[in-house]
Write a protein that holds these residues in place. Structure first.
Motif, PDB file in Angstrom:
ATOM      1  N   LYS A   7      54.398  39.202  55.240  1.00 24.11           N
ATOM      2  CA  LYS A   7      55.841  38.911  55.305  1.00 24.11           C
ATOM      3  C   LYS A   7      56.082  37.434  55.018  1.00 24.11           C
ATOM      4  O   LYS A   7      55.381  36.568  55.538  1.00 24.11           O
ATOM      5  CB  LYS A   7      56.376  39.286  56.683  1.00 24.11           C
ATOM      6  CG  LYS A   7      57.881  39.060  56.852  1.00 24.11           C
ATOM      7  CD  LYS A   7      58.184  37.781  57.566  1.00 24.11           C
ATOM      8  CE  LYS A   7      59.676  37.447  57.539  1.00 24.11           C
ATOM      9  NZ  LYS A   7      59.988  36.203  58.248  1.00 24.11           N
ATOM     10  N   GLY A 151      66.734  36.994  61.835  1.00 22.99           N
ATOM     11  CA  GLY A 151      65.280  36.885  61.949  1.00 22.99           C
ATOM     12  C   GLY A 151      64.568  38.228  61.906  1.00 22.99           C
ATOM     13  O   GLY A 151      63.362  38.311  62.117  1.00 22.99           O
ATOM     14  N   ASP A 154      60.834  39.922  60.327  1.00 28.21           N
ATOM     15  CA  ASP A 154      59.538  40.030  61.009  1.00 28.21           C
ATOM     16  C   ASP A 154      59.355  41.445  61.541  1.00 28.21           C
ATOM     17  O   ASP A 154      58.276  42.034  61.453  1.00 28.21           O
ATOM     18  CB  ASP A 154      59.463  39.064  62.204  1.00 28.21           C
ATOM     19  CG  ASP A 154      59.573  37.606  61.798  1.00 28.21           C
ATOM     20  OD1 ASP A 154      59.257  37.303  60.643  1.00 28.21           O
ATOM     21  OD2 ASP A 154      59.972  36.792  62.655  1.00 28.21           O
ATOM     22  N   ASN A 209      61.277  29.811  67.687  1.00 29.35           N
ATOM     23  CA  ASN A 209      61.872  30.506  66.550  1.00 29.35           C
ATOM     24  C   ASN A 209      60.867  31.167  65.623  1.00 29.35           C
ATOM     25  O   ASN A 209      61.223  31.692  64.591  1.00 29.35           O
ATOM     26  CB  ASN A 209      62.727  29.532  65.761  1.00 29.35           C
ATOM     27  CG  ASN A 209      64.156  29.617  66.220  1.00 29.35           C
ATOM     28  OD1 ASN A 209      64.613  30.703  66.600  1.00 29.35           O
ATOM     29  ND2 ASN A 209      64.864  28.507  66.222  1.00 29.35           N
TER      30      ASN A 209
HETATM   31 MG    MG Z   1      62.185  33.995  61.026  1.00 36.05          MG
END
Ligand code: MG
Ligand code: ASP
Length: 402
Positions: A7, A151, A154, A209
């Motif tokens: 990723k 986000g 992931d 993060n």
């Molecule tokens: Mg991220």
């Protein structure tokens, strides 16, 4: 032959040069004889830019239409990366979330993956294609496009790794692993070679993060071999796994989170069922409550304070105001000028002095604590906004994490 999921975050594909860098990593892995599934995020600040664009048109746009818009960012990345890989002369195919069989629930803008229909991806792998999948997006049972929350790529990657029984899931980003704290705040922060799923889950949930917290949850549940590494240096990175040798390191990481707001309800009748009412109303709207503090009742009244994500504050206040009669409080107040600082470490459970040491660090830095929450592997404190960097540094020093 191994199956590897790789990723790449937005910064790793931010421009043409970076896209070719990713293409090089991917094709090298492929050349070694592996099957490769690649998950990518939107380039650079694309998602933020799209959100700004939407605000110009309608600041209260529905979440469904927001998802329709935001999903386009990842679609740009998958096609560009596929073109780069084509140019290098390798067989490749790009797939949107729905083409890759990512089925989610209908909680637009923060959906959860329900299942993955892997036929198409598997078919492409059988043809020895490099398969590039758009992260962050899926499709619900109404055939609408959904997204997994900021986000969320992931989580797309880990979910694909679990569903396709991949041997390894590599999360490439612009830092070379998981650190004891944010190296931008504490320059001598140390990179961790290994971290347990539980610790990583807390770190991710508490403001580090580096990984989407749901991706870690999923990796733990399906025992996915996970590692975090840099697409720029390609160094070894941090392995996230079940158990880790602690080596006397009680505290593994220090985090800060500014996306926090505190709500206080004063003068609530001191009878059973009040907390239940407040928090079930919020839960119904998918508003997560974090630290909760209830005062000792006096004169048959009590106060309850709690924190929510700052991004949820308007919605939370609205629910509480609308239900003033049902909840039965006298006054409500709130502030967004607070931050949460936390320490995480699996070794804490068995060591009594850890919280005290953290509080000592804050005392020495003259930082006032408003709320405290603890679990077996973390201690969080709520402090005034603006002091979080100082707090993180003081705590990091106190525990000698450098
Ligand atoms: Mg991220
Ligand atoms: N592009 C999305 C975001 O910025 C998803 C991701 O990057 O993981 O939140």
């Amino acid at each position: 032959m191994s199956l590897i999921v790789q990723k790449f975050g937005g910064s790793s594909v931010a421009n043409a040069e970076r896209v070719f860098n990713v293409a090089d990593i991917v094709t090298s892995t492929y050349k070694e004889g592996n099957n490769v599934i690649v998950v990518v995020s939107a380039q650079g600040d694309t998602t933020d830019d799209l959100i700004e664009k939407a605000k110009e048109i309608n600041p209260h746009a529905s979440k469904r239409e927001m998802d329709m818009l935001l999903a386009t960012g990842e679609q740009i990345s998958i096609s560009l990366l596929a073109m780069a890989i084509e140019k290098l002369g390798y067989p490749v195919v790009s797939l949107t979330g729905w083409q890759a069989g990512m089925v989610t629930d209908s909680n637009y803008s923060n959906s959860r993956i329900r299942k993955i229909n892997t036929e198409r991806v598997m078919l492409e792998l059988d043809k020895r294609n490099i398969v590039i999948v758009a992260g962050f997006q899926g499709i619900n049972r109404y055939d609408d496009i959904t997204t997994l929350g900021r986000g969320g790529s992931d989580t797309s990657a880990v979910a694909l790794a679990a569903a396709c029984h991949a041997d390894l899931c590599e999360i490439y980003t612009d830092v070379d692993g998981v650190y004891t704290t944010d190296p931008r705040i504490v320059p001598d922060a140390k990179k961790l070679d290994e971290i347990s799923y539980d610790e990583m889950l807390e770190l991710a949930s508490l403001g580090a993060n580096v990984l989407h917290n749901r991706s870690v949850e999923m990796a733990k549940k399906y025992n996915v071999n996970l590692c975090v590494r840099s697409s720029l240096t390609r160094a070894k990175g941090t392995v996230v796994k079940e158990a880790v040798k602690v080596e006397g390191m009680l505290v593994r990481g220090v985090t800060k989170d500014n996306d926090v707001a505190r709500i206080s309800l004063c003068g609530i009748e001191d009878t059973p069922g009040k907390a239940f009412r407040i928090f079930s109303l919020l839960a119904k709207k998918n508003i997560n409550v974090d630290i909760i503090l209830q005062s000792i009742g006096r004169d048959n009244k009590k106060d309850i304070s709690f924190t929510v994500a700052e991004s949820h504050i308007d919605e939370a206040l609205k629910i509480i105001e609308e239900n003033k009669e049902i909840i039965g409080y006298e006054t409500m107040s709130y502030t967004t000028k607070v931050s949460k600082v936390s320490i995480v470490g699996a070794g804490m459970v068995t060591n009594a002095g850890v919280a005290a040491r953290m509080f000592e660090a804050l005392y020495e830095a003259q930082i006032n604590i408003h709320m405290i929450a603890t679990s077996e592997i973390k201690v969080s404190v709520l402090i005034d906004e603006g002091y979080e960097a100082k707090a993180v540094k003081a705590i990091h020093d106190k525990f000698e994490l450098a």
